[in-house]
Design an enzyme around this catalytic site. Structure first.
Site, short mmCIF file in Angstrom:
data_model
loop_
_atom_site.label_atom_id
_atom_site.label_comp_id
_atom_site.label_asym_id
_atom_site.label_seq_id
_atom_site.Cartn_x
_atom_site.Cartn_y
_atom_site.Cartn_z
N CYS A 10 -45.50 -22.32 -15.95
CA CYS A 10 -46.15 -21.09 -15.45
C CYS A 10 -46.56 -20.15 -16.58
CB CYS A 10 -45.18 -20.38 -14.50
SG CYS A 10 -45.70 -18.71 -14.05
N VAL A 50 -42.34 -16.67 -9.50
CA VAL A 50 -41.73 -16.44 -10.80
C VAL A 50 -42.81 -15.90 -11.71
CG1 VAL A 50 -39.88 -18.13 -10.62
CG2 VAL A 50 -42.14 -18.90 -11.40
N GLU A 62 -42.91 -9.59 -11.45
CA GLU A 62 -44.23 -9.24 -12.02
C GLU A 62 -44.21 -9.22 -13.55
OE1 GLU A 62 -47.15 -9.17 -10.62
OE2 GLU A 62 -46.36 -9.41 -8.60
N SER A 63 -44.89 -10.22 -14.09
CA SER A 63 -44.85 -10.44 -15.54
C SER A 63 -45.28 -9.22 -16.36
CB SER A 63 -45.71 -11.66 -15.90
OG SER A 63 -47.05 -11.45 -15.51
N1 LIG Z 1 -48.55 -11.48 -10.43
C1 LIG Z 1 -47.46 -12.39 -10.71
C2 LIG Z 1 -47.97 -13.81 -10.57
C3 LIG Z 1 -46.87 -14.85 -10.78
C4 LIG Z 1 -47.30 -16.21 -10.27
O1 LIG Z 1 -48.38 -16.38 -9.65
N2 LIG Z 1 -46.44 -17.21 -10.51
C5 LIG Z 1 -46.72 -18.51 -9.98
C6 LIG Z 1 -46.34 -19.62 -10.93
S1 LIG Z 1 -47.41 -19.63 -12.35
C7 LIG Z 1 -45.87 -18.72 -8.73
O2 LIG Z 1 -44.71 -18.36 -8.70
N3 LIG Z 1 -46.50 -19.31 -7.73
C8 LIG Z 1 -45.84 -19.60 -6.51
C9 LIG Z 1 -46.69 -19.13 -5.37
O3 LIG Z 1 -47.78 -18.63 -5.56
O4 LIG Z 1 -46.23 -19.25 -4.24
C10 LIG Z 1 -46.91 -12.10 -12.10
O5 LIG Z 1 -47.66 -11.59 -12.94
O6 LIG Z 1 -45.71 -12.33 -12.33
#
Ligand SMILES: N[C@@H](CCC(=O)N[C@@H](CS)C(=O)NCC(=O)O)C(=O)O
Length: 192
Positions: A10, A50, A62-63
């Site tokens: 990720c 995550v 939130e990263s």
């Molecule tokens: N806005 C979030 C996006 C995090 C994100 O999209 N993570 C993905 C993995 S790269 C995830 O957990 N996806 C699972 C899903 O969308 O259900 C951040 O910045 O942390």
């Protein structure tokens, strides 16, 4: 101790791994299988995504927000410039990250015209990097950790040619000299 609910593949998690490594702090990793997410992840982050950072039972998703938190909690080395204007310009890049990630994910899905639109975004970053070595000025910072994970994956996973963007290519090269980015390059190379 900090715990990072993480997924190696990720890029949002990569943002946080980079920031933690830049700060030289220790953390524990709980690897989440995104294809078979544990139900308890939703208790930590209702979005079920995550990264999530946990500190003594307190959780933060939130990263971009986690990156800001880590930067403030561990002030050295600072990952934003001291000048308020330069700092705001760096934050604007992170705030507008969707302009860059939308064509990236469209390209990953094979959507028509996405490569051209993504290349326009690369050209925009390239034009900024012609004026300064890092995205928020003379030092590595949160704008760099905010974008580099996708640049690495665009080149190594999506076959995007970075050579035409010479300032951007030099930026990636400069980044790869940092252990935090070298670790991410190695991780992505190992996933091929
Ligand atoms: N806005 C979030 C996006 C995090 C994100 O999209 N993570 C993905 C993995 S790269 C995830 O957990 N996806 C699972 C899903 O969308 O259900 C951040 O910045 O942390």
């Amino acid at each position: 101790m900090l715990t990072l609910y993480d997924a190696a593949r990720c890029p949002y998690c990569a943002r946080v791994r980079i920031v933690l490594a830049e700060k030289g702090v220790e953390w524990e990793t709980v690897e989440i299988d995104l294809g078979d997410r544990p139900g308890w992840l939703y208790e930590k982050n209702p979005a079920g995504k995550v990264p999530v950072l946990e500190v003594d039972g307190w959780v933060l998703p939130e990263s971009a927000v986690i990156s800001e938190y880590v930067n403030e909690r561990f002030p050295e080395p600072p990952l934003w410039p001291a000048d308020p204007g330069a700092r705001a310009a760096g934050r604007l890049l992170v705030f507008r990250f969707g302009d860059f990630s939308d064509p990236y994910y469209d390209l990953r899905r094979g959507k028509e015209g996405a490569r051209e639109r993504f290349e326009q975004e690369l050209a925009f970053l390239d034009s900024l990097l012609e004026k300064m070595p890092w995205l928020s000025g003379p030092a590595f910072g949160l704008a760099d950790s905010g974008y580099l994970p996708w640049i690495i994956r665009a080149r190594d996973r999506l076959g995007v040619e970075l050579d035409p963007f010479s300032a951007l290519s030099r930026w990636l090269e400069r980044g790869s000299e940092r252990p935090s980015i070298a670790a991410e390059l190695e991780l992505v190379a190992g996933q091929r």
